[in-house]
Design a protein around this motif. Sequence first.
Motif, PDB file in Angstrom:
ATOM      1  N   GLY A   1       9.577  58.894 -15.137  1.00 15.29           N
ATOM      2  CA  GLY A   1       8.531  58.756 -16.554  1.00 15.29           C
ATOM      3  C   GLY A   1       9.467  57.835 -17.346  1.00 15.29           C
TER       4      GLY A   1
ATOM      5  N   ALA B   1      10.369  54.769 -18.024  1.00 13.00           N
ATOM      6  CA  ALA B   1      10.680  53.535 -17.862  1.00 13.00           C
ATOM      7  C   ALA B   1       9.267  53.074 -19.838  1.00 13.00           C
ATOM      8  CB  ALA B   1       9.450  52.647 -17.210  1.00 13.00           C
ATOM      9  N   GLY B   2       8.705  54.585 -19.495  1.00 16.01           N
ATOM     10  CA  GLY B   2       7.860  55.295 -21.176  1.00 16.01           C
ATOM     11  C   GLY B   2       8.989  55.189 -22.034  1.00 16.01           C
ATOM     12  N   ASN B   3       8.539  55.429 -23.161  1.00 18.88           N
ATOM     13  CA  ASN B   3       9.370  55.000 -24.611  1.00 18.88           C
ATOM     14  C   ASN B   3       9.487  56.112 -24.661  1.00 18.88           C
ATOM     15  OD1 ASN B   3       8.290  56.154 -28.095  1.00 18.88           O
ATOM     16  ND2 ASN B   3       9.720  54.671 -26.772  1.00 18.88           N
ATOM     17  N   ILE B   4       9.045  58.028 -24.678  1.00 17.49           N
ATOM     18  CA  ILE B   4       9.318  59.090 -24.457  1.00 17.49           C
ATOM     19  C   ILE B   4      10.483  59.044 -23.668  1.00 17.49           C
ATOM     20  CG2 ILE B   4       8.787  61.649 -24.085  1.00 17.49           C
ATOM     21  CD1 ILE B   4       7.761  60.090 -26.283  1.00 17.49           C
TER      22      ILE B   4
ATOM     23  N   ARG C   1       7.878  54.621 -10.350  1.00 17.68           N
ATOM     24  CA  ARG C   1       7.197  54.035  -9.323  1.00 17.68           C
ATOM     25  C   ARG C   1       7.320  53.025  -8.957  1.00 17.68           C
ATOM     26  NH1 ARG C   1       2.511  57.235  -8.103  1.00 17.68           N
ATOM     27  NH2 ARG C   1       1.375  58.269 -10.331  1.00 17.68           N
TER      28      ARG C   1
ATOM     29  N   THR D   1       8.606  49.175 -11.393  1.00 18.06           N
ATOM     30  CA  THR D   1       8.972  48.694 -12.597  1.00 18.06           C
ATOM     31  C   THR D   1      10.499  49.164 -12.392  1.00 18.06           C
ATOM     32  OG1 THR D   1       9.035  51.672 -12.308  1.00 18.06           O
ATOM     33  CG2 THR D   1       6.958  50.927 -12.881  1.00 18.06           C
TER      34      THR D   1
ATOM     35  N   ARG E   1      12.456  46.984 -13.265  1.00 20.64           N
ATOM     36  CA  ARG E   1      12.977  46.213 -13.907  1.00 20.64           C
ATOM     37  C   ARG E   1      13.108  46.973 -15.573  1.00 20.64           C
ATOM     38  NH1 ARG E   1       9.491  42.187 -17.379  1.00 20.64           N
ATOM     39  NH2 ARG E   1       7.783  42.221 -16.635  1.00 20.64           N
ATOM     40  N   PHE E   2      12.262  47.419 -15.662  1.00 25.41           N
ATOM     41  CA  PHE E   2      11.879  48.488 -17.125  1.00 25.41           C
ATOM     42  C   PHE E   2      12.571  49.894 -16.673  1.00 25.41           C
ATOM     43  CE2 PHE E   2       7.482  46.140 -15.746  1.00 25.41           C
ATOM     44  CZ  PHE E   2       7.488  45.436 -17.128  1.00 25.41           C
TER      45      PHE E   2
END
Lengths: 957, 86
Positions: free
Chosen positions: A717, A719-722, A742, A745, A747-748
């Motif tokens: 996970g 790519a999320g902020n945390i 996943r 994603t 590029r993130f």
Amino acid sequence: MTAAQIQNNQRSALGPGLQRLLAGLRLDLTYTRASGNRLHCKLDGRDVEVLDMIGGYGATLLGHNHPELIECMQSLLRDGIAVHAQGSVRAASGKLAARLCGMVSERVGGDYVATLLNTGTEAVEAAIKHAYLETTLRYEQLIEKRKKQLKQSLEALHNGQAVLAPDAMAAAERVFGAIDGGTEGLAECLRTHELAQPQLGFIALRGAFHGKTVGSLALTSNELFRAHWDALGPHATFIDLDDPRTLEAVIADATLSIPSLVKTGGVVRFEETTFVAIAGCIVEPIQGEGGIREITSEQMRRLRESADEHGYPLILDEIQCGLGRCGSFLASETSGVRADYYLFSKALGGGLVKISALLIDRARYCEEFGQVHTSTFALDDLSSRIADKTLELLSQNGGALIERCAARGRYLLQRFEKLRQRFPNLIADVRGRGLMCGLELACLDDSPSPLLRVLSDQHMLGFVASAYLLHRHHIRVAPTLSSPHVLRFEPSALIEVSDLDRVVAGLQELLSCLEAGHVEELTSFIALEPMPTAAPARNSFTSGGASSLRRRRSHQRRVGFLAHFPNAADLRNWEPRLAHLGDGECKTFLDRTEGLIEPFMLSESEIVSSAGERIVVDAIGVPFTSEQALRDLRAGTKHCLRLVQRGIAMAEARGCDLVGLGGHTSIVADGGRAIGDSAVSVTTGNGLTVAAALETLLDMAAKRNIQTARASFGVVGAAGNIGAVMASLGARHVQRVVLFGRPGTERFLRAVADGVYADIARRLARAEDVGGIGEIIARSRSGREQWRCGMSDQELGRRLRESLERELKDSAPVAISTQLEDLRECQLIATTTNSPQPIITAQHLRTGPVVISDIAVPSDVAHDVSVLRPNCVVLRGGVVGLPFGQQVRLPGAALPPGHIYGCLAETLVLGLSNSGRRSYGALTAEQVLEVGQLAHKHGFRLVLDRAAAVSGGGVSP
Amino acid sequence: MVPLDQVMLEIRHLLAELCELPAAQISADGVLRGYGMSSTNAVELIAKLERRYEVELELEEVSRVETLRELASYVQTLTVGPGQAS
């Protein structure tokens, strides 16, 4: 019509707001038949006869479907009377008017003219209009007289027929200032002195209720009803009769001075006439909605004297209390005061028709009013004849029914008084007259039941008591809306003593439950029947816990923390007296009461930091479950957000300058972004949760003999902020970071990798101790190249990543992956996705030692991983130890003593540090490090023993 | 430009797949956080949308929108012709 159809009609077509409110406490019954003091309905599948003590808010003084009135109505309809013949001689209305005026005159003297209308509020509107008209006419007459006097005086002065009084000029200059030109100048001042039409106002009493149409609403004291419409309708001033100065002050404010010249004989004097711009004073002899409060005879006489002195009419609203209910035909009779206007309705219709009457003293009556104030339905023959028959019944046998009201009322009040002696701490007052009685419940600040304390604090006790009496004793009562602790009793005149005994017995059981804190008995019916799908109620009658605010001590540093029920079953943890409820019943209970209860105080605890700093934390319960919060978000209704905002306002009122958003209160408030302007700071607590999770992960790795500096750290996970912050901070300790996301994603994930590289490059440039990946980069050719200055972080990170990928190929220290199988290379793992299901299974993990920090809610790691991979430790994280093992009392929090969730811990840490910064929105690595350092400074333990660390909360996304 | 209703319908199904919810439960004006959307899975949704519509979405923009209707409107503005949605 089926029961489902009836309910659907009510929910969607007919006053859905009120129906939802009633449904919350299962007061939404459908009564199908009525007779005397009995109503019939289905309750829990059974036909039930209910004793009606509400009495149509006073309308059924003769009971439901009085046989003689029914016979009268049937006869009229059989005879085919002309119900509507507007613009003709209305014989039935005339007969009614004559009878009613006669009955009033018999008692108080005077001669009255009646205006018949349809409802009580309409009678008030008519009274307002007439009072305004007569006062305006009186003022115009005064002005006309003044003009004549002025003209005569000026002519007399001009013709030499009179002389100006010696003190006249000085008196005039006190009003107008310096006057040039002698008598001519004075004349000019008076001619040009503008006499604007005065703003007429009304006097009403605090606690008054006169209706909810535009005019009557303006005379209704309760601000709740007037809130949105205060600018409409006539101006009213609400006075407190306990303080006579308020009446005097209103009169003084409304007094106008009208200057003029008056010729007396051969002398012209300067005179000021006063006019009090009050159109009327309206009074209920016994306030109903205001909490059954009687105006004393002395107070009534004082109002009469003031009206007489200043010329405005005294308007007595006998709509609820009149026509015999209080033991005399006029409730005001006992005061000996005669009114200029009387208002009647409710009982006048015999419980069958809608009708009202305004009686005006003939001496005041303006003939033109009868022409300009008319109504299509007001004089219909059917209503008039039923009302006439009602008055006939009330007059029979020398007014025996009225005397019966007096006697039954005396009996009921005596029984209430005995109850008060038996329960002095639970009954604050009993009052009333005749069959208009009130029993005021005391506040339950000291109840052993937290739910009862909240219900009492939020003025819900009267509603709960009413629901209890209905469901358990089949007795129908209701609280007064402007004074919700007061139960109102207004049965019909036909009530039997045995019925009153039954009411007292029910009340005795109610009070016994309240005394013992048996909230489970008082509310047992709520959870019996699931709530039909509906939006939460919006209860305007409750208020946000006044006594909670009283407990505030402003000299202490104070933070607030908002908590909610994670699951419906947590209701049992908060209120142990509901421990017998099953999970489904807890859900029903909370679904029914959703929106009825405002945020409330859970606990108040003082914490001392290891540095000796002290702080008080107010834990505030926000009454929704996680499921309700999600449902509310999905419906886009924002009820839960409103509750969070109210919780924050409550914290602010108690002196908190920082509020932590626990659990779903943060999700509802979009991590604090949806709160809007607020004087207090908010924090989601994510920073300390992440700090604690990372420290615990590294500590456990050391205990498991994992060499962190050589380890690979997988962030799922990422790519999320945390996840991005986890990756950035973890990179300072490990040899390699793998960012998982996943497919699609990438590029993130690359952007996160760029961030990790940029952070390291900047720290290398500052010659900081970088450790982990930093050392690899420092040794690499890419790391030695000079692209450190003049570039954005994004650009710097991207170039460094691309260079390292060219140089080190698959061994680049930060990699990205969309295959969870790649976790097999990782000894340390942090996972923080939003997956509804676990995504990491044993087959994704290596067989050697692995430590996983799972701070996702719900968990990302499959339940059986610890069994199938014995070398794997799964830390749930998110739990922090308080200094010195202190405790914050947070009912229902299933944590070992001395432990709290990271979000609460961060609130305390920031409060102790007095940092004053807001901690919402996107989290940064610097914030995590800062709050972690502050936590250590104040003695919070971020690394706990395994038992505490494996069960905890997570972060708010 | 792809009709808004069509974009909403398609995004509703993508969201349903991502959040493992029946599509019928996702309303046009419900707040996306209520279905489990966050900064973590927003990128997954963006990836799906970019594949479907052959457009590039800004994470910041997607994070700012509250509801399916707002998201669909944003995506719609990026689609310039029916060909891009085919």
